[in-house]
Design a protein around this motif. Sequence first.
Motif, PDB file in Angstrom:
ATOM      1  N   GLY A 105      41.011  38.682  31.937  1.00  0.00           N
ATOM      2  CA  GLY A 105      40.159  39.513  31.110  1.00  0.00           C
ATOM      3  C   GLY A 105      40.761  39.878  29.767  1.00  0.00           C
ATOM      4  O   GLY A 105      41.980  39.985  29.617  1.00  0.00           O
ATOM      5  N   GLN A 106      39.898  40.084  28.799  1.00  0.00           N
ATOM      6  CA  GLN A 106      40.303  40.559  27.481  1.00  0.00           C
ATOM      7  C   GLN A 106      40.714  42.027  27.549  1.00  0.00           C
ATOM      8  O   GLN A 106      41.590  42.482  26.826  1.00  0.00           O
ATOM      9  CB  GLN A 106      39.129  40.379  26.508  1.00  0.00           C
ATOM     10  CG  GLN A 106      39.378  40.853  25.098  1.00  0.00           C
ATOM     11  CD  GLN A 106      38.141  40.701  24.216  1.00  0.00           C
ATOM     12  OE1 GLN A 106      37.072  40.284  24.687  1.00  0.00           O
ATOM     13  NE2 GLN A 106      38.271  41.040  22.957  1.00  0.00           N
ATOM     14  N   TYR A 107      40.039  42.769  28.443  1.00  0.00           N
ATOM     15  CA  TYR A 107      40.330  44.174  28.651  1.00  0.00           C
ATOM     16  C   TYR A 107      40.795  44.372  30.094  1.00  0.00           C
ATOM     17  O   TYR A 107      40.329  43.690  31.010  1.00  0.00           O
ATOM     18  CB  TYR A 107      39.096  45.047  28.411  1.00  0.00           C
ATOM     19  CG  TYR A 107      38.395  44.806  27.091  1.00  0.00           C
ATOM     20  CD1 TYR A 107      39.112  44.588  25.916  1.00  0.00           C
ATOM     21  CD2 TYR A 107      37.002  44.798  27.018  1.00  0.00           C
ATOM     22  CE1 TYR A 107      38.464  44.372  24.704  1.00  0.00           C
ATOM     23  CE2 TYR A 107      36.339  44.583  25.826  1.00  0.00           C
ATOM     24  CZ  TYR A 107      37.081  44.361  24.664  1.00  0.00           C
ATOM     25  OH  TYR A 107      36.431  44.143  23.470  1.00  0.00           O
ATOM     26  N   ILE A 108      41.704  45.342  30.294  1.00  0.00           N
ATOM     27  CA  ILE A 108      42.210  45.674  31.625  1.00  0.00           C
ATOM     28  C   ILE A 108      41.715  47.057  32.013  1.00  0.00           C
ATOM     29  O   ILE A 108      41.931  48.030  31.279  1.00  0.00           O
ATOM     30  CB  ILE A 108      43.753  45.667  31.658  1.00  0.00           C
ATOM     31  CG1 ILE A 108      44.304  44.312  31.216  1.00  0.00           C
ATOM     32  CG2 ILE A 108      44.248  46.034  33.063  1.00  0.00           C
ATOM     33  CD1 ILE A 108      43.921  43.150  32.099  1.00  0.00           C
ATOM     34  N   ALA A 109      41.049  47.142  33.152  1.00  0.00           N
ATOM     35  CA  ALA A 109      40.611  48.430  33.691  1.00  0.00           C
ATOM     36  C   ALA A 109      41.460  48.738  34.919  1.00  0.00           C
ATOM     37  O   ALA A 109      41.511  47.938  35.859  1.00  0.00           O
ATOM     38  CB  ALA A 109      39.132  48.385  34.065  1.00  0.00           C
ATOM     39  N   ILE A 110      42.151  49.873  34.893  1.00  0.00           N
ATOM     40  CA  ILE A 110      42.919  50.312  36.061  1.00  0.00           C
ATOM     41  C   ILE A 110      41.999  51.109  36.977  1.00  0.00           C
ATOM     42  O   ILE A 110      41.152  51.878  36.517  1.00  0.00           O
ATOM     43  CB  ILE A 110      44.121  51.176  35.623  1.00  0.00           C
ATOM     44  CG1 ILE A 110      45.009  50.409  34.635  1.00  0.00           C
ATOM     45  CG2 ILE A 110      44.934  51.611  36.840  1.00  0.00           C
ATOM     46  CD1 ILE A 110      45.622  49.142  35.184  1.00  0.00           C
ATOM     47  N   HIS A 111      42.158  50.928  38.270  1.00  0.00           N
ATOM     48  CA  HIS A 111      41.356  51.672  39.245  1.00  0.00           C
ATOM     49  C   HIS A 111      42.292  52.133  40.355  1.00  0.00           C
ATOM     50  O   HIS A 111      42.908  51.301  41.037  1.00  0.00           O
ATOM     51  CB  HIS A 111      40.247  50.778  39.807  1.00  0.00           C
ATOM     52  CG  HIS A 111      39.418  51.410  40.889  1.00  0.00           C
ATOM     53  ND1 HIS A 111      38.275  52.126  40.621  1.00  0.00           N
ATOM     54  CD2 HIS A 111      39.579  51.443  42.239  1.00  0.00           C
ATOM     55  CE1 HIS A 111      37.751  52.560  41.755  1.00  0.00           C
ATOM     56  NE2 HIS A 111      38.535  52.159  42.755  1.00  0.00           N
ATOM     57  N   GLY A 112      42.421  53.437  40.531  1.00  0.00           N
ATOM     58  CA  GLY A 112      43.306  53.972  41.556  1.00  0.00           C
ATOM     59  C   GLY A 112      42.817  53.633  42.950  1.00  0.00           C
ATOM     60  O   GLY A 112      41.618  53.759  43.251  1.00  0.00           O
ATOM     61  N   SER A 113      43.717  53.202  43.818  1.00  0.00           N
ATOM     62  CA  SER A 113      43.323  52.822  45.175  1.00  0.00           C
ATOM     63  C   SER A 113      42.735  54.024  45.908  1.00  0.00           C
ATOM     64  O   SER A 113      43.313  55.100  45.939  1.00  0.00           O
ATOM     65  CB  SER A 113      44.529  52.271  45.941  1.00  0.00           C
ATOM     66  OG  SER A 113      45.561  53.229  46.038  1.00  0.00           O
ATOM     67  N   GLY A 114      41.558  53.828  46.460  1.00  0.00           N
ATOM     68  CA  GLY A 114      40.871  54.903  47.165  1.00  0.00           C
ATOM     69  C   GLY A 114      39.923  55.687  46.282  1.00  0.00           C
ATOM     70  O   GLY A 114      39.037  56.386  46.788  1.00  0.00           O
ATOM     71  N   ASP A 115      40.077  55.583  44.960  1.00  0.00           N
ATOM     72  CA  ASP A 115      39.185  56.293  44.043  1.00  0.00           C
ATOM     73  C   ASP A 115      37.855  55.560  43.915  1.00  0.00           C
ATOM     74  O   ASP A 115      37.671  54.456  44.440  1.00  0.00           O
ATOM     75  CB  ASP A 115      39.836  56.438  42.670  1.00  0.00           C
ATOM     76  CG  ASP A 115      41.043  57.373  42.688  1.00  0.00           C
ATOM     77  OD1 ASP A 115      41.219  58.102  43.681  1.00  0.00           O
ATOM     78  OD2 ASP A 115      41.815  57.368  41.709  1.00  0.00           O
ATOM     79  N   VAL A 116      36.921  56.160  43.174  1.00  0.00           N
ATOM     80  CA  VAL A 116      35.582  55.604  43.016  1.00  0.00           C
ATOM     81  C   VAL A 116      35.237  55.527  41.531  1.00  0.00           C
ATOM     82  O   VAL A 116      35.336  56.524  40.813  1.00  0.00           O
ATOM     83  CB  VAL A 116      34.523  56.460  43.749  1.00  0.00           C
ATOM     84  CG1 VAL A 116      33.119  55.987  43.416  1.00  0.00           C
ATOM     85  CG2 VAL A 116      34.764  56.423  45.254  1.00  0.00           C
TER      86      VAL A 116
END
Length: 332
Positions: free
Chosen positions: A80-91
């Motif tokens: 991806g051109q952009y990186i989105a972080i997503h915390g494990s277990g989060d929504v």
Amino acid sequence: MSRVTVVSVFYNRAALVEESVRSLQCQTLDDYEILLVDDGSSDDTLNRLRLFEDHRTRVVSGPNQGLVGALNGAIAQARGQYIAIHGSGDVSFPQRLALQAEVLDKRTDVGVVGCRSEIVTMQSSRPPHIDKQAYDGAAHKLILDWNPFHHGEVMFRKALFDQVGGYRPFFVCGQDRDLWCRMSQHCHFLVLGDVLYRKFTKVPGSVAADPHRLMLQRYLSDFALYCHRERLAGRPDPLSCHGEQGALFRPPSRRLAREMCVIGSRCAADGDLETARMFYRRGLQENGYLPARILYFLAAAMPGVLLGAGDAWRKLARVLQKARWSFGSRGV
């Protein structure tokens, strides 16, 4: 090449996989991929992650190396051109990726985009509340006093991540504050006013749930700010210049002493005087901070007074959180 790569690192969170991953697969954005990383879990996390593999969702696994190593490894594989972080277990709420990517598409001056978050404290009767506030502008000085982001709800340009050198392995905790500090010298930050993310705190095994790791996080975060101040002053970054020994040059911090007192008081409000004394003692050792001296004395000599005050503060805090939640909900 995808427009966005979502990276989410899991370690022993099998029970939290389903809701979290489904929220990523139900985004309104069309052009994105999902990288789910199992960081050497010893429970059933990997098997549960594999249930969600599809045309846009990849699962990668390997020996446990910690969050920073897992993130760096996954981002190196990202298309991806952009990186989105997503915390494990989060929504992540359905429009999160679309709205954040739209900002990066339209605003070349913005390198990092966050959003407001709904905070849910697990194993607690505290009501959910809305955290953070909208922001748009330069952040290289702001970051010294306020962290505009939670780690999990952020999207940034991969080219910027590579330019500043990614996450630095020394920061086993507080890695995000160090990254934001370095990125802030190259771009503007933006925090959307929309509530697009639900963050769970004090999840078993998390930093927030472990007093010793939480203390380490605060020390490393303060060191990250020291490195940032040195760079802003035109001096070499202590970590880059001296390696791990650079941490020995960090001066006493009144800000850190104050944070230790705040965390200690939260522990006292929960009836954990032993942990409260540990944080007060650290605050006292940091720079002789007077409130830490008083609180440490109360915790040792007059615990009943401290517990009574803590109980009153906890009730007041719940009222304030409920008011904030009600206000925030009307704005969603």
